[in-house]
Design a protein around this motif. Structure first.
Motif, PDB file in Angstrom:
ATOM      1  N   GLY A 142       0.806  -1.233   0.000  1.00 47.29           N
ATOM      2  CA  GLY A 142       0.000   0.000   0.000  1.00 47.29           C
ATOM      3  C   GLY A 142       0.831   1.271   0.000  1.00 47.29           C
ATOM      4  O   GLY A 142       1.796   1.433  -0.772  1.00 47.29           O
ATOM      5  N   THR A 143       0.463   2.160   0.897  1.00 49.45           N
ATOM      6  CA  THR A 143       1.145   3.450   0.983  1.00 49.45           C
ATOM      7  C   THR A 143       2.637   3.287   1.282  1.00 49.45           C
ATOM      8  O   THR A 143       3.475   4.012   0.739  1.00 49.45           O
ATOM      9  CB  THR A 143       0.441   4.310   2.062  1.00 49.45           C
ATOM     10  OG1 THR A 143      -0.818   4.710   1.520  1.00 49.45           O
ATOM     11  CG2 THR A 143       1.233   5.530   2.443  1.00 49.45           C
ATOM     12  N   GLN A 189       4.104   0.928   8.475  1.00 52.31           N
ATOM     13  CA  GLN A 189       3.699   1.814   9.561  1.00 52.31           C
ATOM     14  C   GLN A 189       3.414   0.989  10.808  1.00 52.31           C
ATOM     15  O   GLN A 189       3.987   1.222  11.857  1.00 52.31           O
ATOM     16  CB  GLN A 189       2.452   2.600   9.120  1.00 52.31           C
ATOM     17  CG  GLN A 189       1.947   3.682  10.070  1.00 52.31           C
ATOM     18  CD  GLN A 189       1.257   3.194  11.324  1.00 52.31           C
ATOM     19  OE1 GLN A 189       1.583   3.652  12.426  1.00 52.31           O
ATOM     20  NE2 GLN A 189       0.354   2.260  11.217  1.00 52.31           N
ATOM     21  N   VAL A 239      -7.270   5.183   9.248  1.00 56.05           N
ATOM     22  CA  VAL A 239      -6.850   4.041   8.414  1.00 56.05           C
ATOM     23  C   VAL A 239      -5.996   4.524   7.235  1.00 56.05           C
ATOM     24  O   VAL A 239      -5.018   3.892   6.848  1.00 56.05           O
ATOM     25  CB  VAL A 239      -8.091   3.237   7.939  1.00 56.05           C
ATOM     26  CG1 VAL A 239      -7.738   2.297   6.800  1.00 56.05           C
ATOM     27  CG2 VAL A 239      -8.656   2.429   9.104  1.00 56.05           C
ATOM     28  N   SER A 241      -3.159   6.243   5.604  1.00 58.57           N
ATOM     29  CA  SER A 241      -1.847   6.647   6.122  1.00 58.57           C
ATOM     30  C   SER A 241      -1.440   8.006   5.551  1.00 58.57           C
ATOM     31  O   SER A 241      -1.487   8.214   4.338  1.00 58.57           O
ATOM     32  CB  SER A 241      -0.834   5.568   5.734  1.00 58.57           C
ATOM     33  OG  SER A 241       0.378   5.820   6.367  1.00 58.57           O
TER      34      SER A 241
HETATM   35  O1  M6R Z   1       1.105  -0.779   8.316  1.00 60.28           O
HETATM   36  P1  M6R Z   1       1.605  -0.865   6.908  1.00 60.28           P
HETATM   37  O2  M6R Z   1       2.366   0.350   6.503  1.00 60.28           O
HETATM   38  O3  M6R Z   1       2.371  -2.114   6.650  1.00 60.28           O
HETATM   39  O4  M6R Z   1       0.302  -0.925   6.033  1.00 60.28           O
HETATM   40  C1  M6R Z   1       0.364  -1.115   4.654  1.00 60.28           C
HETATM   41  C2  M6R Z   1      -0.937  -0.779   3.996  1.00 60.28           C
HETATM   42  O5  M6R Z   1      -1.954  -1.610   4.471  1.00 60.28           O
HETATM   43  C3  M6R Z   1      -1.337   0.674   4.236  1.00 60.28           C
HETATM   44  O6  M6R Z   1      -0.329   1.557   3.859  1.00 60.28           O
HETATM   45  C4  M6R Z   1      -2.616   1.032   3.450  1.00 60.28           C
HETATM   46  O7  M6R Z   1      -2.359   0.987   2.084  1.00 60.28           O
HETATM   47  C5  M6R Z   1      -3.139   2.387   3.897  1.00 60.28           C
HETATM   48  N1  M6R Z   1      -4.431   2.240   4.480  1.00 60.28           N
HETATM   49  C6  M6R Z   1      -3.238   3.383   2.795  1.00 60.28           C
HETATM   50  O8  M6R Z   1      -3.666   4.629   3.260  1.00 60.28           O
END
Ligand code: M6R
Length: 450
Positions: A142-143, A189, A239, A241
């Motif tokens: 994701g992000t 994150q 939720v 990020s």
């Molecule tokens: O906690 P993480 O950074 O590993 O999470 C990864 C993705 O699930 C997270 O970045 C997701 O894409 C966000 N909700 C986007 O805003």
């Protein structure tokens, strides 16, 4: 211990609140931890101390001259949730506006300007591994994956080592070619994302050195990595990020500068110049956040369109993807982030009268090319929101629907500023629709299952 029944708490810089209960006191940086026990609080001023002892009233004094201050006990009218949101209605907006501060927290203690060095506790003893790596592999979802893509551009530019950025969910199953001359960086994150964790374990099995960049330092990914670089941006509750994304990009950028300098790819002058510019980032972020009302006014268009596109070149391309992801997850409309130069290979067919298109065209080496791609979509009817950075030169491109300008900074720091209007756009588009911004449907903050 001369006074075992006494606690002294002093404030300098960071906030300090004293909760005043029935025969009990609480000390915290804000009221949220003690709100369930008392809603009476005293907020200390800088250079004040509170002397707290059993069976005595609260005693507050000026540190400088020991002068007594009569405590102003406030009755808190806000509930626990509001306090945590710091006066904002949504965690996401709070977290977007926390970024100037969060960025400072990320680089605090790491940029030792006087000594002309970058210190990254946690990896200092292992620098040789980074300096000698044949390849850097970044795994994330994701992000966090987008932060990795931005880093790919910057690491390859400044360190001249090949970087591969992998979706952890693909990497873990596809029998990748890896060996212990590679370094793997896991970005997360939460530090709990199941796919990222599994990708990391696969690398460990292949005897690779593992570094994780996390916000939650007690997390499984952090605990199972050889090395950890925390982003220190504070709890992220929404939720979507936001501040963690800029924090991740920043840690990766600082790491890149350090390696690049140690490898002598940049000289001391250049290194110091980049650090100086970096220290201006919190102010530039703060100034850029003032575009909020302009974006709020146009968010309606994105919220009600059947779809939209986000285009960019260079590192503006991963930022475009990040903008599209934010809009999808919060506003439940289709949005696609695409490299501006690739449009003519297919997606240009999607452009029809009135479709909103965000074009990220910072004034970098791709600027002219991106503007020309922008004209290709405008001539097919797209309503273009152009996001660029301030400059003495006017933008000379016709028929743009709206233009937003972020502050001026070096090319390498532009991803931080270009991201902000896109976060705000997603927020206000979802607000327009009345959706649950902090908890979008079907999604979780930590994706701990496959
Ligand atoms: O906690 P993480 O950074 O590993 O999470 C990864 C993705 O699930 C997270 O970045 C997701 O894409 C966000 N909700 C986007 O805003």
């Amino acid at each position: 211990m001369k006074k075992p029944n006494e606690i002294v708490a002093a404030r300098l810089g960071s906030p300090l609140a004293i909760g005043v209960g029935e025969g009990e006191f609480f000390i915290a940086s804000d009221a949220s931890p003690f709100l369930e026990y008392t809603n009476n609080a005293v907020y200390l001023e800088d250079e004040e101390m509170a002397i707290i002892s059993l069976h005595n009233p609260l005693n507050i004094r000026k540190i400088k001259d020991d002068r007594l201050v009569s405590p102003y006990v406030q009755e808190l009218k806000i509930n626990l949730e509001q306090i945590e949101k710091g006066g904002y209605d949504h965690f996401m907006l709070k977290e977007i506006f926390e970024q100037p501060h969060a960025i400072k927290d990320t680089y605090r203690g790491r940029l030792l300007t006087d000594e002309g060095i970058i210190k990254m506790a946690g990896i200092e003893d292992h620098m040789a591994k980074f300096l000698n790596a044949n390849r850097i592999i970044i795994v994330a979802c994701g992000t966090s994956w987008h932060a990795g893509l931005v880093a790919e551009y910057i690491i390859e530019e400044l360190v001249r080592v090949p970087v591969e950025v992998e979706y952890a969910s693909e990497f873990r199953y596809r029998n990748p070619v890896i060996d212990n001359s590679d370094v793997v960086i896991a970005i997360s994150q939460s530090g709990e994302t199941a796919d990222t964790f599994a990708a990391l374990e696969l690398c460990k099995k292949n005897k690779m050195k593992t570094l994780s960049i996390v916000n939650v330092v007690e997390s499984s990914i952090a605990r199972n990595s050889d090395l950890v670089l925390p982003i220190h941006c504070g709890a992220e509750i929404g939720v979507a990020s936001t501040k963690a994304f800029t924090g991740q990009m920043l840690v990766l950028y600082i790491l890149t500068l350090k390696i690049s300098f140690l490898k002598k790819n940049i000289d001391k002058n250049m290194f110091e110049k980049k650090i100086k510019e970096l220290k201006k980032l919190p102010k530039l972020i703060k100034a850029t956040l003032s575009v909020e009302s302009e974006i709020e006014n146009i968010s309606n268009t994105f919220a009600n369109a059947k779809g939209s596109m986000f285009l960019g070149r260079g590192f503006a391309y991963p930022i475009a993807m990040e903008g599209a992801l934010k809009l999808k997850e919060l506003c439940y409309v289709h949005a696609e982030g695409y490299p501006a130069g690739e449009m003519k290979h297919g997606p240009l067919a999607l452009i029809e009268e009135g479709i909103p298109v965000v074009v990220l065209a910072p004034r970098d080496k791709y600027y002219e090319k991106t503007l020309s791609n922008m004209q290709e979509v405008i001539s097919r009817g797209a309503k273009v929101l152009l996001i660029s950075n301030k400059s003495k030169d006017e933008i000379s491109s016709e028929n743009v629907w709206k233009t937003i300008e972020v502050e001026k900074t070096s090319d390498e720091l532009l991803p931080f500023l270009l991201t902000l209007p896109l976060q705000i756009l997603a927020f206000h588009s979802a607000k327009n629709k009345g959706y649950d911004i902090d908890k979008p449907r079907n999604l979780a903050k930590s994706v701990t299952v496959e």
